[in-house]
Design an enzyme around this catalytic site. Structure first.
Site, PDB file in Angstrom:
ATOM      1  N   MET A  96       0.831  -1.199   0.000  1.00 44.07           N
ATOM      2  CA  MET A  96       0.000   0.000   0.000  1.00 44.07           C
ATOM      3  C   MET A  96       0.872   1.258   0.000  1.00 44.07           C
ATOM      4  SD  MET A  96      -2.487  -1.569   2.955  1.00 44.07           S
ATOM      5  CE  MET A  96      -3.574  -0.184   3.173  1.00 44.07           C
TER       6      MET A  96
ATOM      7  N   ASP B 150      -3.098  -4.998   0.379  1.00 47.75           N
ATOM      8  CA  ASP B 150      -2.699  -6.304   0.891  1.00 47.75           C
ATOM      9  C   ASP B 150      -3.316  -6.660   2.241  1.00 47.75           C
ATOM     10  OD1 ASP B 150      -1.161  -4.453   2.304  1.00 47.75           O
ATOM     11  OD2 ASP B 150       0.767  -5.376   1.825  1.00 47.75           O
TER      12      ASP B 150
END
Length: 495
Positions: free
Chosen positions: A81, A240
């Site tokens: 991210m 994720d």
């Protein structure tokens, strides 16, 4: 046999996981790539190396006996991210990608909260300004690399840049977008107002969809390179941590069962799905969109979890291939509390709860009697204390937490027990350490119409029988140590 493949573009390697229509894993493969640091605080990756790693891992995966003759119907993506990949009009990278761990934009991070007061920023985005996030990275490039910024047509997350090579379509998803500081968390949409106040052109940001939506089809050149059929469905994908929650079954009914995800990757997270956005007024925890439509997440994040254990192994046993196993075995013989040794895991600064990129790690209380075993156990305990501090903040905004599922590459039996004791709740080992890749594969399965929706993953996946119950004596001791641990950050000198 129809198959979906999840692609997890992690901090240091891509991971592929194949699922059949019944959700059975058929194989996992990995391929690594490097992070470059041209100056102190920089962390960059070459997007071409992501593609090279994907090709290598896919070739290995498709050669597995379990996949020979399989009908690959869909691909799903997840990944690290808070990144920033700058693409030109043709979708080609203009510079190396800035990763979540890149800390160069400290001035821009402070400037954001001068422009938008913290309470307003948190109420709109679910997050406070942080050097790890995407918005300050964009502002830094606009200020310091004007020629690059002038040629930029799209700014996307790492997994979205990889997906562009698969489909030729520019897109993003709400879970990754919610970790940029440019996103209205309640509306599940980009905030043009925030972009404009920060001087960022909102037209540079990709159109957004929910994570399970179909982003497009695998184009012919990508199919040839990967050894896959052209035209198969490719899902939008997601961030994720939320993808890991989906992969472990934390999807439906948004935390009403009180189960949270504890992730031990390079960094560490505690994450809980919620039915609506939840905010900490000071922004000490993250508000995110879930990869499941209509759900959100609350997440506490620390920057060094398995990374802290890796550092310990390198420090104490650099030449021994069995060093990790031996250190963990020795640490397991040390009583809880590590004989009075406390560890702050702030080796790369810290996020929850301090949001301080200059925070330092520390081993405190050392004596002549302490050795590698005590130091190793103290590191494991310190990470657990940091996760517990975040979980307390999550409970403060209404998150239920009565049990946890632990996953990630750093999981081991000793650490699982320590986390159960420090968090004072049962901790179950997730059925797979590849939870994010499994979540991505499930999103790919929705896009390929192998399953109707990600919300249909209604039950936690079967876990093995390894459930660690809290040991009452350890719980009492760790409760006593939690106070001194939390005081350390403020008492250590800043230099």
């Amino acid at each position: 046999m129809r198959v979906s493949i999840g692609i997890d573009l992690g901090s240091s390697r891509v991971k592929l996981l194949a699922l059949d229509e019944e959700g059975n894993a058929l194989g996992v493969t990995l391929a690594s790539y490097a992070t470059e640091s041209r100056a102190a605080g920089y962390a960059e990756q070459n997007p071409d190396r992501w593609w090279d790693a994907l090709r290598l891992a896919m070739s290995e995966l498709l050669s597995r006996p379990a996949l020979r003759g399989a009908d690959v119907a869909g691909l799903g993506l997840t990944g690290q991210m808070h990144g920033a990949v700058f693409l030109d009009e043709s979708g080609l990278p203009l510079r190396p990608a800035l990763m979540w761990s890149d800390g160069r934009a400290e001035a821009e991070t402070s400037e954001i909260e001068e422009i938008i007061p913290r309470d307003e920023l948190v109420a709109r985005t679910g997050n406070r300004s942080n050097v790890s996030f995407t918005a300050p990275k964009i502002m830094w490039v606009a200020r310091h690399e004007e020629a690059v910024y002038a040629r930029t047509r799209w700014i996307v997350q790492p997994k979205d840049a990889l997906r562009f090579r698969l489909t030729g379509e520019v897109a993003g998803d709400v879970s990754d977008a919610s970790a940029t500081l440019l996103f209205d968390l309640k509306a599940r949409a980009w905030s043009d107002e925030i972009c404009e106040r920060l001087g960022i052109n909102p037209n540079l940001l990709p159109p957004l969809s929910e994570s399970e939506a179909r982003a497009g089809s695998l184009r012919e050149d990508a199919a040839r390179a990967l050894g896959l059929p052209a035209g198969i469905a490719v899902a939008i994908g997601g961030a994720d941590a939320p993808a890991a929650a989906l992969g472990l079954g934390l999807a439906r009914e948004a935390n009403t069962g009180g189960q949270v995800l504890v992730s031990l990757g390079t960094g560490g997270q505690v994450l809980a799905p919620t039915a609506e956005p939840r905010f900490d007024p000071e922004g000490r925890i993250h508000g995110l969109c879930h990869v499941v439509p209509g759900q959100w997440c609350v997440m506490a994040a620390i920057l060094s979890a398995a990374a802290a254990l890796d550092w310990t192994v390198r420090l104490l046993s650099p030449e021994d291939a069995n060093g990790r196993r031996q250190l963990l075995a020795a640490a397991a013989k040390v009583p809880a509390g590590s004989d009075g040794l406390l560890f702050l895991p702030y080796l790369r600064g810290e996020r929850t709860p301090h949001f301080d990129p200059a925070a330092r790690g520390a081993l405190v209380g050392m004596r002549m009697s302490h050795g590698p075993a005590e130091m190793t156990r103290a590191v494991l305990e310190g990470v657990a204390f940091a996760l517990a501090e975040g979980l307390d903040l999550m409970r403060g905004v209404g998150v239920e937490a009565s049990s946890g599922v632990v996953a990630g590459g750093g999981v081991n039996r000793l650490w699982q027990q320590i986390i159960a004791d420090v968090l004072d709740m049962p901790i179950t080992l997730g059925a797979t350490e590849h939870a994010s890749a499994r979540g991505a594969a499930l999103l790919g399965a929705v896009a390929a119409e192998l399953i109707p929706s990600s919300a249909e993953v209604t039950q936690p996946l079967p876990a093995d029988t390894r459930v660690m119950e809290p040991i009452p004596a350890n719980v009492r001791l760790y409760s006593e140590l939690a106070g001194p641990y939390r005081e350390l950050y403020g008492r250590l000198p800043k230099f």
